[in-house]
Design a protein around this motif. Structure first.
Motif, mmCIF file in Angstrom:
data_model
loop_
_atom_site.group_PDB
_atom_site.id
_atom_site.type_symbol
_atom_site.label_atom_id
_atom_site.label_comp_id
_atom_site.label_asym_id
_atom_site.label_seq_id
_atom_site.Cartn_x
_atom_site.Cartn_y
_atom_site.Cartn_z
ATOM 1 N N LEU A 203 0.820 -1.216 0.000
ATOM 2 C CA LEU A 203 0.000 0.000 0.000
ATOM 3 C C LEU A 203 0.851 1.262 0.000
ATOM 4 N N LEU A 204 2.068 1.169 0.562
ATOM 5 C CA LEU A 204 2.914 2.355 0.685
ATOM 6 C C LEU A 204 3.916 2.514 -0.444
ATOM 7 N N VAL A 205 4.486 1.411 -0.940
ATOM 8 C CA VAL A 205 5.575 1.531 -1.912
ATOM 9 C C VAL A 205 5.282 0.834 -3.233
ATOM 10 N N PHE A 232 -8.127 -3.893 -3.388
ATOM 11 C CA PHE A 232 -9.045 -3.293 -2.425
ATOM 12 C C PHE A 232 -8.786 -1.792 -2.376
ATOM 13 N N PRO A 233 -9.319 -1.045 -3.333
ATOM 14 C CA PRO A 233 -9.018 0.397 -3.449
ATOM 15 C C PRO A 233 -9.414 1.207 -2.225
ATOM 16 N N SER A 234 -10.378 0.734 -1.455
ATOM 17 C CA SER A 234 -10.856 1.543 -0.321
ATOM 18 C C SER A 234 -9.999 1.375 0.932
ATOM 19 N N THR A 235 -8.967 0.541 0.873
ATOM 20 C CA THR A 235 -8.121 0.338 2.053
ATOM 21 C C THR A 235 -7.308 1.597 2.314
ATOM 22 N N PRO A 236 -7.369 2.171 3.512
ATOM 23 C CA PRO A 236 -6.601 3.398 3.803
ATOM 24 C C PRO A 236 -5.105 3.111 3.865
ATOM 25 N N TYR A 392 -3.009 -9.838 14.342
ATOM 26 C CA TYR A 392 -2.117 -9.830 13.175
ATOM 27 C C TYR A 392 -2.179 -8.509 12.402
ATOM 28 N N ASP A 393 -2.739 -7.443 12.985
ATOM 29 C CA ASP A 393 -2.916 -6.163 12.286
ATOM 30 C C ASP A 393 -3.817 -6.290 11.060
ATOM 31 N N LEU A 394 -4.671 -7.287 11.053
ATOM 32 C CA LEU A 394 -5.552 -7.494 9.900
ATOM 33 C C LEU A 394 -6.508 -6.319 9.697
ATOM 34 N N GLY A 395 -6.886 -5.662 10.783
ATOM 35 C CA GLY A 395 -7.808 -4.539 10.651
ATOM 36 C C GLY A 395 -7.245 -3.401 9.824
ATOM 37 N N LEU A 396 -5.925 -3.279 9.753
ATOM 38 C CA LEU A 396 -5.297 -2.193 8.997
ATOM 39 C C LEU A 396 -5.395 -2.391 7.492
ATOM 40 N N ILE A 397 -5.636 -3.624 7.053
ATOM 41 C CA ILE A 397 -5.706 -3.887 5.603
ATOM 42 C C ILE A 397 -7.074 -4.417 5.196
ATOM 43 N N THR A 398 -8.033 -4.401 6.113
ATOM 44 C CA THR A 398 -9.368 -4.904 5.798
ATOM 45 C C THR A 398 -10.301 -3.730 5.545
#
Length: 820
Positions: A203-205, A232-236, A392-398
């Motif tokens: 998402l960053l690079v 998943f375009p809407s992922t922040p 697992y930090d899944l919420g950051l990419i869901t």
């Protein structure tokens, strides 16, 4: 005044006496749970007299007329020495830690309940054969015989730790052993964490940056993948990385901690003594006591000796008279994360290739000490259980309106892995061992190395997920779960597992390195555990025409870093021997001194040398400077140096030198600039944390092995009794691997390595040797709590003999178990 002084003195002496009596009282009750190894016990559940001979290292040699009697004896011995450890492991697998530890383990319990290990273990009992069920039942009876003995004879509750918690100890059940197999699968599985990190980094690079920072093994082509944002375009992208709430009793491995190991074998023509050789050192997180427990079992099919895990009636690594076996983590990609789309009209449904379907749900209650019970709803999709975004930090990419689920081979109710291990112990040849393990072992996937008198072989064992050619992420990042081609297409046939037998070179081995070039989708993995140690291993194996037990030991204990030898010329190439001598006391002079020391260094990560600390601090700081401006807070997830990334950058592979330029600065930094700045900052850090005299530094002071008690290790005073500290050599990329924590304020603490080492010589099997990293006993007051630890630290071993008279000759005790 004198009277006041006298009263103060009396009060002080009284307090001393009370404290001494208190300590004596505590010691008395704690020592009550020290087992008597020289005793006779009449026990329920045993068919015949069984003998447990404990040699002078407290390794039990168990003799009984039947296999069930021997497994009973092993359960009894495990419970005598490791009852607390077994209890905690069982509660972890069940998701019941919070009943003892309160809210601090609630998150762990929630995750383990969602995996549903214990339900799956209970169901898998039905697929075990009669022999396996009999072994599990006999082992459980042995554990329970000791628990009953503790209760009947008031033996200090069985372990000192139980005085801090409710005294009730549930009796052992056969399903408990199967649940611990699954718990070990969790501790050895890292692909889910890798998928999430890959998605976050993407998402960053984007794809190009991803190829640099998380590159494939350089000997393989890089497969093109879509950016995660395209799926998943809407992922922040402006996510914040939250620090883990607690590591207390958390079995989920952090990145780089998901299992590793070494094993190598030589055929008779490459052995000086004319017999096959085998070495193995599986790597896991350090604990006190170690996860491993040495034991010898005299089964009707022959004697077996090696390392067990308390809670399971199986020698996981070891040897018999005819066959030896070793395991390493295969890094098979056995986990896939899926992003599931919720029905906007009904969040109890999720999208499948056939339309919306309801989740399979079940409610479960977690009892919390000193708190209210917590009820959670377990949800399963066709792909696997739903995992909360907090894990697992899944919420950051869901994205919003979606949840994440997990497909994983360990989540099988048809798991016969323990049955495979029991049958492996009875194998009379390498071919038999390979056959039974390839047919019946499920998870976690391993590389199995086996040898007999004239054969050496290696094979990937465990279920191999079959993926579709058109899978959008090839299993490397979370994928849409409603697209049929992203889902697993069943399992590959066991005949597809990579294997090698009697190679022309006469030597084979694995350091968690890539072992097959097969392309996707019939590959094994894109992420391997080692791209570095294998080069040093090849050099050591090729450096001798024939090998001996001692040369295999030397390789196991080798501390030369191939990584340091390869990276330093790249990173320091434009800094070495350049410029005039700087005035003493200046940062430039200190940098020149460090560079000179590194130039004269051979890459040996020796605990007594300063250079390993200078090198490690430099590379760690350099990587952080390269990635921090691009990844921001996500850079904290890259806790360990990625050698292939550093090499790509400094060789400018595919333009990777762009990482050297700091985007936020107006100047354009070169890689030489970054190397110089990082070295200066690393030396400043060393000065602040370890002192200013570079030549007086010792790597072992920073690379101290921490074998910590999982529960008592943080408590004042007790920590000095239960925790074991050792200055150690090695590092992240040496064959004698001592993986560093990567976490401030002590990033080079040694926390993960070979808790067991064994070398087996089939020219003279009884000259084989083994050792574990602590001691056999889990009781802090036992002399066997840490007695093997000092041998382990010094690179020494104890005999691994099946000679019963040798065991009896220096026995610390002989326990007789008789049917009641």
């Amino acid at each position: 005044m004198r009277s006041v002084f006298q009263w103060l003195l009396r009060l002080f002496m009284g307090a001393v006496v009370i404290a001494a009596l208190g300590l004596a009282f505590v010691y008395y009750f704690a020592s009550r749970s020290l087992p008597d190894y020289n005793a006779d016990y009449s026990v329920d559940g045993l068919s015949n007299d069984t003998e447990i001979v404990r040699d002078n290292a407290n390794v039990p040699h168990i003799f009984g007329p039947t296999a069930e009697d021997v497994y009973f004896g092993l359960g009894f011995a495990h419970a005598q020495d490791r009852l607390w450890q077994m209890t905690v492991m069982r509660r972890t697998a069940q998701g019941r830690l919070s009943e003892l530890f309160g809210e601090r383990t609630l998150k762990v319990d929630e995750l383990l309940r969602r995996f549903d290990f214990y339900t799956l273990a209970t169901k898998s009992l039905s697929v075990q054969d009669d022999e396996t069920r009999a072994a599990l039942d006999a082992y459980a009876k042995g554990v329970n015989a000791w628990i009953k003995t503790v209760n009947d004879e008031a033996l200090g509750r069985g372990a000192p730790e139980f005085f801090l918690f409710p005294p009730e100890i549930a009796y052992w059940r056969p399903a408990d052993s199967l649940a611990i197999v699954k718990l070990m699968g969790l501790q050895l599985s890292g692909h889910l964490s890798e998928e999430v990190l890959r998605a976050q980094t993407s998402l960053l690079v984007g794809e190009e940056g991803l190829k640099d920072i998380l590159p494939d093994d350089p000997s393989d082509a890089v497969a093109a993948l879509p950016d995660f944002a395209a799926l998943f375009p809407s992922t922040p992208k402006n996510f914040k990385i939250a620090k883990a709430e607690t590591d207390f009793l958390n079995p989920v491995p952090t990145r780089r901690m998901a299992g590793a190991s070494n094993s190598w074998a030589a055929m008779p023509q490459r052995s000086a003594a004319g017999g096959t050789l085998l070495a193995n050192d599986p790597h896991l997180g350090f604990t006190a006591p170690a996860i491993w427990y040495l034991a010898r079992l005299e089964l009707p099919t022959g004697g077996i000796i090696g390392a067990t895990i308390p809670g399971m009636p199986v020698v996981l690594v070891g040897r018999g008279q005819q066959v030896g076996w070793a395991i390493t983590s295969s890094h098979l990609d056995d986990q896939d994360a899926f992003i599931e789309k919720l029905n906007p009209s009904n969040p109890k449904e999720y999208l499948t290739p056939d339309g919306y379907k309801p989740f399979e749900t079940r409610r479960t209650i977690i009892n919390v000490k000193d708190g209210s019970p917590v009820t959670i709803t377990l949800r399963w999709t066709e792909n696997g259980p739903v995992i909360p975004g907090s894990q697992y930090d899944l919420g950051l990419i869901t994205p919003k309106g979606h949840v994440a689920s997990l497909a994983w081979t360990t989540l099988s109710a048809q798991d016969t892995s323990l049955m495979a291990g029991l049958k492996l112990m009875q194998a009379q040849s390498a071919e038999q061992a390979l056959d039974v393990m390839s047919r019946t072992f499920v998870a976690p996937s391993q590389n199995l190395t086996v040898v007999d008198n004239d054969t050496i072989a290696m094979r990937v064992i465990g279920a191999l997920p079959k993926r579709h050619q058109d899978h959008q992420t090839q299993g490397r990042m979370p994928a849409p779960g409603w697209i049929a081609t992203n889902r697993w297409q069943g399992m590959l046939p066991t005949s597809d597992a990579p294997s090698v037998r009697n190679p022309n070179s006469g030597i084979l081995g694995n350091t968690n390195n890539k072992m097959t070039d097969r392309p996707y989708p019939n590959h094994i993995s894109f992420s391997w555990g080692d791209t570095q140690r294998v080069h040093r291993w090849k050099g050591l194996m090729q450096g001798r025409e024939v090998h001996t037990r001692d040369s295999f030991i030397e390789a196991q204990l080798d501390t030369v870093s191939y990584t340091a030898r390869s990276l330093l010329p790249l990173v320091a190439g434009e800094l070495w021997y350049t410029g005039e001598a700087a005035p003493e006391g200046t940062p430039e002079a200190r940098r020149q001194q460090a560079l000179k020391m590194l130039a004269d260094w051979n890459g040996e990560m020796n605990e007594h040398l300063p250079e390993p600390l200078i090198y490690s601090a430099w590379m760690r700081r350099l990587q952080d400077k390269l990635i921090r401006d691009d990844l921001g807070p996500l850079a904290d997830k890259y806790t360990h140096v990625e050698p292939v990334f550093i090499e790509r950058v400094f060789r400018d592979i595919s333009g990777a030198s762009r990482w050297c330029d700091i985007k936020q600065s107006t100047a354009k930094e070169t890689c030489s600039d970054m190397a110089r700045i990082a070295l200066d900052e690393a030396l400043l850090w060393i000065d602040q944390t370890h002192g200013g005299n570079l030549e007086a530094l010792h790597w072992g002071d920073a690379h101290e092995a921490h074998h910590d008690h999982a529960v008592l290790g943080d408590l004042p005073l007790l920590r000095n009794i239960v925790n074991i500290r050792q200055s150690t050599s090695g590092g992240d990329n040496t064959l004698m691997r001592g993986l560093t924590s990567g976490e401030d304020p002590a990033p080079f603490t040694n926390v993960h390595g070979a808790g067991y080492r064994g070398v087996y010589d089939f020219a003279d099997p009884d000259s084989s040797v083994f050792v574990i990293s602590t001691g056999q006993s889990g009781h802090p007051l036992s002399r066997h709590y840490d007695d093997l630890g000092e041998l382990w630290r010094r690179g020494e071993y104890i005999p691994m003999s099946l000679d019963p008279e040798l065991a009896r000759a220096a026995a610390v005790g002989i326990t007789m178990l008789r049917p009641n």
